[in-house]
Write a protein that holds these residues in place. Sequence first.
Motif, PDB file in Angstrom:
ATOM      1  N   ALA A  75       0.813  -1.221   0.000  1.00  0.00           N
ATOM      2  CA  ALA A  75       0.000   0.000   0.000  1.00  0.00           C
ATOM      3  C   ALA A  75       0.843   1.267   0.000  1.00  0.00           C
TER       4      ALA A  75
ATOM      5  N   ALA B 137       0.086   4.697  -1.962  1.00  0.00           N
ATOM      6  CA  ALA B 137      -0.316   5.837  -1.145  1.00  0.00           C
ATOM      7  C   ALA B 137       0.584   7.042  -1.395  1.00  0.00           C
TER       8      ALA B 137
ATOM      9  N   ALA C 139      -5.378  -3.300   2.805  1.00  0.00           N
ATOM     10  CA  ALA C 139      -4.674  -2.196   2.152  1.00  0.00           C
ATOM     11  C   ALA C 139      -5.649  -1.146   1.636  1.00  0.00           C
TER      12      ALA C 139
ATOM     13  N   LEU D  90      -5.671   2.693   2.916  1.00  0.00           N
ATOM     14  CA  LEU D  90      -5.114   3.625   1.937  1.00  0.00           C
ATOM     15  C   LEU D  90      -5.518   5.082   2.168  1.00  0.00           C
TER      16      LEU D  90
ATOM     17  N   VAL E  60      -2.747   8.032   2.580  1.00  0.00           N
ATOM     18  CA  VAL E  60      -2.653   9.113   1.594  1.00  0.00           C
ATOM     19  C   VAL E  60      -2.754  10.468   2.279  1.00  0.00           C
TER      20      VAL E  60
ATOM     21  N   GLY F 210      -1.866   3.155   8.847  1.00  0.00           N
ATOM     22  CA  GLY F 210      -2.297   2.059   7.982  1.00  0.00           C
ATOM     23  C   GLY F 210      -2.244   0.722   8.692  1.00  0.00           C
TER      24      GLY F 210
END
Length: 209
Positions: free
Chosen positions: A4, A8, A79, A83, A87, A135
């Motif tokens: 991920a 990201a 994931a 995400l 991000v 995450g």
Amino acid sequence: MAGALPVAFALAWLLARVRFPGKVIVDAIVHLPLVLPPVVTGWALLLLFAPSGPLGHWLLAWFGASVLFKWTGAAIASAVMALPLMVRAIRLSIEAVDRRLESAARTLGAGPWRAFRDVTLPLSLPGVLAALVLGFARSVGEFGATITFVSNVPGETQTLPLAIYAAMQTPDGDATVLRLAGIAVALSLGALIASEALARRAGRGLHVF
């Protein structure tokens, strides 16, 4: 997290530094799993990765593989749910980087990649570390999307929350629930403490830089 993080970071960079038509829509789609019921996200993944779905058909045709009812599917569900948080954390960190420092590096002869490697990436490192921890914590607690997408298969797709849920359905499962809940709390606390320590250490290094 390993799968991920690059996605990201790329999305965060795109949203933080690039202007393009439909940016608001892309931003909304990236953050959609935060507001959608996790079951809906899991259902969407099921449609995408089913043998007749666009991604599932491609995996089956080219690699003869499927992620349904396998640990890889559980990893994908975790994931996707993690995400948006990743991000957001990385994007805020990139936006906080003074672009004049990047311009100065370019003026001194650094190419785009070297300016990114030596200036932008080190300065945004605390956000990357925060994204990894957020995450991870989100993945540890993921339930709805996983059970909808890949079910609850012991030894294959059963995550910590699914194991707790399964133990709660058994008459003598209180001890197992207590043990697994303790593991979940310990993992979450450990991740947060480690993140704070790494962020402080990175901050000291950046101050020297």
